[in-house]
Design a protein around this motif. Structure first.
Motif, mmCIF file in Angstrom:
data_model
loop_
_atom_site.group_PDB
_atom_site.id
_atom_site.type_symbol
_atom_site.label_atom_id
_atom_site.label_comp_id
_atom_site.label_asym_id
_atom_site.label_seq_id
_atom_site.Cartn_x
_atom_site.Cartn_y
_atom_site.Cartn_z
ATOM 1 N N THR A 53 28.708 103.920 86.813
ATOM 2 C CA THR A 53 30.158 104.082 86.751
ATOM 3 C C THR A 53 30.704 104.550 88.105
ATOM 4 O O THR A 53 29.940 104.938 89.000
ATOM 5 C CB THR A 53 30.536 105.127 85.693
ATOM 6 O OG1 THR A 53 30.016 106.396 86.119
ATOM 7 C CG2 THR A 53 29.979 104.762 84.324
ATOM 8 N N LEU A 54 32.035 104.542 88.211
ATOM 9 C CA LEU A 54 32.654 105.084 89.424
ATOM 10 C C LEU A 54 32.320 106.556 89.595
ATOM 11 O O LEU A 54 32.110 107.027 90.718
ATOM 12 C CB LEU A 54 34.173 104.906 89.378
ATOM 13 C CG LEU A 54 34.678 103.492 89.603
ATOM 14 C CD1 LEU A 54 36.188 103.435 89.386
ATOM 15 C CD2 LEU A 54 34.327 103.017 90.986
ATOM 16 N N ASP A 55 32.237 107.294 88.497
ATOM 17 C CA ASP A 55 31.847 108.704 88.589
ATOM 18 C C ASP A 55 30.415 108.811 89.122
ATOM 19 O O ASP A 55 30.109 109.722 89.886
ATOM 20 C CB ASP A 55 31.972 109.397 87.241
ATOM 21 C CG ASP A 55 31.746 110.893 87.366
ATOM 22 O OD1 ASP A 55 32.432 111.519 88.203
ATOM 23 O OD2 ASP A 55 30.876 111.420 86.654
ATOM 24 N N GLY A 56 29.558 107.878 88.739
ATOM 25 C CA GLY A 56 28.191 107.867 89.255
ATOM 26 C C GLY A 56 28.169 107.666 90.760
ATOM 27 O O GLY A 56 27.372 108.287 91.475
ATOM 28 N N ARG A 107 30.593 108.543 92.810
ATOM 29 C CA ARG A 107 31.070 109.817 93.376
ATOM 30 C C ARG A 107 29.956 110.860 93.393
ATOM 31 O O ARG A 107 29.827 111.625 94.357
ATOM 32 C CB ARG A 107 32.271 110.335 92.581
ATOM 33 C CG ARG A 107 33.547 109.578 92.847
ATOM 34 C CD ARG A 107 34.754 110.232 92.201
ATOM 35 N NE ARG A 107 34.796 110.056 90.770
ATOM 36 C CZ ARG A 107 35.373 109.031 90.145
ATOM 37 N NH1 ARG A 107 35.962 108.087 90.849
ATOM 38 N NH2 ARG A 107 35.370 108.956 88.835
ATOM 39 N N GLN A 108 29.149 110.886 92.346
ATOM 40 C CA GLN A 108 28.028 111.838 92.294
ATOM 41 C C GLN A 108 26.996 111.536 93.378
ATOM 42 O O GLN A 108 26.444 112.453 93.990
ATOM 43 C CB GLN A 108 27.373 111.821 90.915
ATOM 44 C CG GLN A 108 28.244 112.375 89.807
ATOM 45 C CD GLN A 108 28.593 113.832 90.035
ATOM 46 O OE1 GLN A 108 27.773 114.614 90.496
ATOM 47 N NE2 GLN A 108 29.816 114.194 89.705
ATOM 48 N N ALA A 165 29.628 100.308 92.366
ATOM 49 C CA ALA A 165 29.235 100.707 91.012
ATOM 50 C C ALA A 165 28.596 99.537 90.275
ATOM 51 O O ALA A 165 27.557 99.694 89.617
ATOM 52 C CB ALA A 165 30.447 101.225 90.248
ATOM 53 N N HIS A 185 34.270 100.070 93.363
ATOM 54 C CA HIS A 185 34.048 99.279 92.152
ATOM 55 C C HIS A 185 32.878 98.320 92.332
ATOM 56 O O HIS A 185 32.020 98.195 91.450
ATOM 57 C CB HIS A 185 35.305 98.484 91.782
ATOM 58 C CG HIS A 185 36.403 99.329 91.249
ATOM 59 N ND1 HIS A 185 36.472 99.740 89.945
ATOM 60 C CD2 HIS A 185 37.490 99.859 91.858
ATOM 61 C CE1 HIS A 185 37.557 100.472 89.765
ATOM 62 N NE2 HIS A 185 38.183 100.574 90.917
ATOM 63 N N ARG A 207 28.432 112.884 96.535
ATOM 64 C CA ARG A 207 28.396 114.347 96.520
ATOM 65 C C ARG A 207 26.992 114.868 96.811
ATOM 66 O O ARG A 207 26.815 115.866 97.501
ATOM 67 C CB ARG A 207 28.876 114.869 95.167
ATOM 68 C CG ARG A 207 29.027 116.367 95.102
ATOM 69 C CD ARG A 207 29.489 116.865 93.747
ATOM 70 N NE ARG A 207 28.541 116.605 92.677
ATOM 71 C CZ ARG A 207 27.432 117.317 92.434
ATOM 72 N NH1 ARG A 207 27.130 118.329 93.205
ATOM 73 N NH2 ARG A 207 26.637 117.017 91.439
ATOM 74 N N ARG A 228 41.025 107.682 98.895
ATOM 75 C CA ARG A 228 41.236 107.164 97.541
ATOM 76 C C ARG A 228 40.581 105.803 97.318
ATOM 77 O O ARG A 228 40.370 105.412 96.170
ATOM 78 C CB ARG A 228 42.732 107.080 97.238
ATOM 79 C CG ARG A 228 43.347 108.457 97.092
ATOM 80 C CD ARG A 228 44.800 108.403 96.684
ATOM 81 N NE ARG A 228 45.053 107.665 95.468
ATOM 82 C CZ ARG A 228 45.047 108.176 94.241
ATOM 83 N NH1 ARG A 228 44.763 109.451 94.078
ATOM 84 N NH2 ARG A 228 45.317 107.433 93.198
#
Length: 66
Positions: free
Chosen positions: A23-26, A28-29, A17, A14, A32, A44
């Motif tokens: 975002t949190l998805d950003g 993660r990307q 980000a 958090h 990745r 987690r």
């Protein structure tokens, strides 16, 4: 929910980000794609090293300014 047991010199997902303005998805990307590496925590609730996040923030600022 942010962990109270995070090691000094690290950020939660958090916090990372927020620092990067994504975002949190950003986050993660970025992981990745290999642009950001987890430096602790759990699967987690990963942690990211402050110098890594700061360097990525500078890189992103320069890219956005160009």
């Amino acid at each position: 929910m942010e962990s109270q047991m995070i090691r000094p010199g690290h950020l939660t997902a958090h916090q990372t980000a927020r620092q990067l303005g994504i975002t949190l998805d950003g986050v993660r990307q970025l992981v990745r794609r290999g642009q950001l590496t987890r430096s602790g925590g759990s699967p987690r609730q990963p942690w990211y090293a402050v110098p890594d996040v700061a360097a990525l923030a500078v890189k992103r600022q320069h890219r956005n300014a160009a």
